[in-house]
Motif scaffolding. Structure first.
Motif, PDB file in Angstrom:
ATOM      1  N   LEU A  41       0.661  11.631  -7.054  1.00 10.50           N
ATOM      2  CA  LEU A  41       0.455  10.781  -8.226  1.00 10.50           C
ATOM      3  C   LEU A  41       1.626  10.919  -9.204  1.00 10.50           C
ATOM      4  CD1 LEU A  41      -3.373  11.202  -9.009  1.00 10.50           C
ATOM      5  CD2 LEU A  41      -2.238   9.570  -7.492  1.00 10.50           C
TER       6      LEU A  41
ATOM      7  N   PRO B 184       0.832  -1.205   0.000  1.00 11.11           N
ATOM      8  CA  PRO B 184       0.000   0.000   0.000  1.00 11.11           C
ATOM      9  C   PRO B 184       0.869   1.258   0.000  1.00 11.11           C
ATOM     10  CG  PRO B 184      -0.679  -1.532   1.725  1.00 11.11           C
ATOM     11  CD  PRO B 184       0.604  -2.051   1.163  1.00 11.11           C
ATOM     12  N   VAL B 185       0.428   2.277  -0.693  1.00  9.29           N
ATOM     13  CA  VAL B 185       1.137   3.553  -0.633  1.00  9.29           C
ATOM     14  C   VAL B 185       0.385   4.485   0.295  1.00  9.29           C
ATOM     15  CG1 VAL B 185       2.297   3.515  -2.856  1.00  9.29           C
ATOM     16  CG2 VAL B 185      -0.050   4.316  -2.711  1.00  9.29           C
TER      17      VAL B 185
ATOM     18  N   HIS C 215      -1.564   0.133  -7.533  1.00 12.60           N
ATOM     19  CA  HIS C 215      -1.772   0.462  -6.114  1.00 12.60           C
ATOM     20  C   HIS C 215      -3.206   0.862  -5.811  1.00 12.60           C
ATOM     21  CE1 HIS C 215       2.205   0.321  -4.454  1.00 12.60           C
ATOM     22  NE2 HIS C 215       2.710   1.116  -5.368  1.00 12.60           N
ATOM     23  N   ILE C 216      -3.790   1.650  -6.712  1.00 17.01           N
ATOM     24  CA  ILE C 216      -5.057   2.301  -6.375  1.00 17.01           C
ATOM     25  C   ILE C 216      -6.223   1.736  -7.172  1.00 17.01           C
ATOM     26  CG2 ILE C 216      -6.277   4.528  -6.340  1.00 17.01           C
ATOM     27  CD1 ILE C 216      -3.583   5.895  -5.879  1.00 17.01           C
ATOM     28  N   LEU C 217      -6.036   1.534  -8.464  1.00 16.44           N
ATOM     29  CA  LEU C 217      -7.185   1.154  -9.286  1.00 16.44           C
ATOM     30  C   LEU C 217      -7.460  -0.354  -9.276  1.00 16.44           C
ATOM     31  CD1 LEU C 217      -6.668   3.598 -12.299  1.00 16.44           C
ATOM     32  CD2 LEU C 217      -8.131   3.869 -10.285  1.00 16.44           C
TER      33      LEU C 217
ATOM     34  N   ARG D 267      -9.304  -1.717  -6.320  1.00 18.71           N
ATOM     35  CA  ARG D 267     -10.673  -1.219  -6.251  1.00 18.71           C
ATOM     36  C   ARG D 267     -11.538  -1.788  -7.371  1.00 18.71           C
ATOM     37  NH1 ARG D 267     -12.852   3.919  -4.128  1.00 18.71           N
ATOM     38  NH2 ARG D 267     -10.795   4.245  -3.203  1.00 18.71           N
ATOM     39  N   TYR D 268     -10.974  -1.845  -8.571  1.00 20.61           N
ATOM     40  CA  TYR D 268     -11.780  -2.198  -9.747  1.00 20.61           C
ATOM     41  C   TYR D 268     -11.326  -3.484 -10.441  1.00 20.61           C
ATOM     42  CZ  TYR D 268     -13.282   2.709  -9.393  1.00 20.61           C
ATOM     43  OH  TYR D 268     -13.791   3.906  -8.954  1.00 20.61           O
TER      44      TYR D 268
ATOM     45  N   ILE E  63       0.018   3.729 -10.159  1.00 29.18           N
ATOM     46  CA  ILE E  63      -1.333   4.185  -9.799  1.00 29.18           C
ATOM     47  C   ILE E  63      -2.345   3.080 -10.101  1.00 29.18           C
ATOM     48  CG2 ILE E  63      -3.171   5.822 -10.367  1.00 29.18           C
ATOM     49  CD1 ILE E  63      -0.929   7.877 -11.026  1.00 29.18           C
TER      50      ILE E  63
ATOM     51  N   LEU F  16       4.247   8.567  -8.349  1.00 27.58           N
ATOM     52  CA  LEU F  16       3.899   7.152  -8.521  1.00 27.58           C
ATOM     53  C   LEU F  16       4.058   6.722  -9.983  1.00 27.58           C
ATOM     54  CD1 LEU F  16       0.665   6.648  -6.358  1.00 27.58           C
ATOM     55  CD2 LEU F  16       2.869   5.511  -6.032  1.00 27.58           C
TER      56      LEU F  16
END
Lengths: 364, 364
Positions: free
Chosen positions: B16, B9-10, B27-29, B32-33, B24, B19
């Protein structure tokens, strides 16, 4: 209704900012796209929908302005994400559609933090989930200025798609949803009214997370109770005016609009009429045209789902114009894009004066 | 293929821009998706498509950067409009989809002239019409910076939707379309090569109005000849790398790529290898993974429609990495968003050096 013939061609060197949105639509867009089905409606109709079983496919796209609540101190990007989905789902509501998903397009400065991006996505995802849908894809790129755009795709039951046309003289105008929360919160923030903390919290919540009337739009469309609809994105007056123009009608609007208790209390303390607050934007209500015989059934149908709706007026012949029920012509607030009234944030006191039609107390 | 577990995790305060796009996404998308069908593909898959007869509904959204040809002196907004549609239709091509329409989202400064806006719309409409579709709706607003976004919606034949996954070791990589035109035009503009006027005109035309490979994508998908596909939006290397990662594969790529005569001539005059030019971006080619037994049929099928296609490599086991056919590892140009390589225009000589891997002649 103004047609192409009312608008002579404009020369190529005219600035869009000197034309204003309405003239841009009539001069440039209607001559080019006026023949596209659903031109001017809140949702576009996709080609080839008839080849898809029992469904009209619709799509709508909107980019997200800075939320007013950001100026009011609610700077959490969550609210921006929530608003981005709301404004698009609200257009599906006006078409009576059920969402199939949204795609999102984010241009973000490189200086955006991971935390800010996550909160933005939280707001987007929570709002989509609340409406029974989700983000199915998107595009992310860096750029100098934050720009958030979403597209919502939906489907309507066969023959049930709502647009802005289809109304007649005598139809009633229903305002679906509860107006006044966003600007009540602005008045509270400006200390033009005070309420107990729990009530303030409730009004803040409604202002930060407005609910698009998706269920209501779908119910009315599916039941055949709505003849035309449009969401209130820029204020009640421009919505009524657009529906009048689209149908070649006039309207008589009542100033006796009901507000929920919280906004009504704020209104009274601030010395405003309820109509002043109700005609502002930001609550993502719908205006729906309903046959007079269907008004009671429509209201009961919505009430069974917990959705408020009130009759706010009647369509009349075009010659009568748009008037209030005391007989005076109505020229309400309307932000017009590509004009000085186009809203991009700014000083709150002045904004309240502009939108609610009164000066903020001196010294505020 | 990197999974979530490869990326710790960041923290929320990381920028951004520190990163980069790949991190991105991971780590983030993806956390989630990642479970959304078609996550990572060029097109999103809409929910409820199975309820629509014989069709997968897909959507894609992209905003439009300043076209490179603008820097090359082709400042007509027509080319920007054409590009806006191209980049979105190209994603439909990669899914093997047929367009049902596009919605557009224009944020324009108030100082935009009516003529500029009309030329923009001309480019948008002409490109859409060329691909057998049209603009069905949109949104227009004023803002400080021009921002153009479009969303294309399409449908695939049942079971025929293409994504980035589905390939195996031994599959061949087909490059569909004719690469090299955009950067050949850049070299001509920089006077690193000279051609007779009619040839320059032809190359300019192809550079300004690139053709998305919609017909090719649909043909290959419908015939079941493609196993995976992706469009070349950021260069050949990142496209191949993404396909490799998505399928857990490596690849061997041939440097013996064919160019059409005009770009080949420019290439020779500028002292570049054909591969240097072919691996750049801007021609909206497709990379399609095809079973080795199907390569000839795929090429003939495309040739019958006048579409060029050439075999450029083979998928190999992941451990072999991505290499050129002389055995050297390949690390081609790749613009990564949210990184210093993210392209937003700039000096042409430096850009040519960055993208084509050579210094511009001194004094140019």
């Amino acid at each position: 209704m103004p047609g192409v013939s009312d608008f002579p061609p404009v020369s190529d060197d005219v600035l869009l900012g000197d034309l204003g949105e309405h003239a841009i639509v009539e001069h440039i867009l209607r001559p080019r796209y006026g023949g596209v089905p659903a031109f001017g409606d809140d949702c576009a109709l996709l080609d080839g929908s008839d080849g898809l079983r029992g469904s009209d496919l619709v799509a709508t796209t909107d980019s997200c302005p800075t939320p007013l609540v950001t100026i009011l101190g609610e700077t959490d990007p969550y609210h921006t994400g929530w608003l981005l989905v709301t404004i698009n789902v609200s257009d599906l509501a006006a078409a009576g559609a059920t969402p199939l998903g949204l795609v999102v397009n984010y241009t973000l400065p490189k200086t955006t933090t991971a935390g800010e991006f996550r909160r933005l996505l939280d707001g987007v995802d929570d709002c989509a989930e609340t409406h029974g849908t989700r983000i199915v894809g998107g595009d992310l790129r860096d750029g100098p200025v934050r720009q958030l755009t979403a597209t919502a795709i939906g489907r309507c039951v066969p023959g049930g798609r709502l647009g802005r046309t289809g109304s007649e003289v005598g139809d009633r105008l229903l305002l679906v949803g509860s107006p006044g929360y966003l600007w009540a919160y602005a008045l509270l923030a400006e200390e033009q009214a005070r309420l107990p903390e729990p009530l303030v919290d409730e009004i803040r919540e409604r202002a930060c997370r407005p609910m698009a009337q998706l269920t209501a739009g779908r119910l009315l469309a599916t039941a055949g109770l709505a003849r035309a609809a449009m969401d209130v994105s820029d204020g009640l007056f421009p919505t009524v005016r657009t529906l009048c123009r689209a149908n070649g009608l006039g309207a008589v609007i009542t100033t006796d609009i009901q507000l929920d208790d919280g906004p009504a209390d704020v209104c009274a303390q601030a010395g405003l009429g309820r109509f002043d607050l109700a005609q502002a934007w930001g609550d993502w209500t719908l205006v729906v045209a309903v046959r007079s015989d269907d008004v009671e059934l429509a209201r009961k149908t919505l009430a069974a789902e917990g959705v408020a709706a009130q009759e706010i007026g009647t369509f009349v012949p075009r010659e009568a114009g748009i008037a209030l029920d005391d007989g005076t012509p109505w020229e309400g607030i309307a932000q017009e894009r590509f004009s000085p009234s186009s809203w991009h944030g700014g000083d709150l006191s002045r904004l309240i004066a502009d939108v609610l039609g009164r000066q903020a107390p001196s010294g505020s």
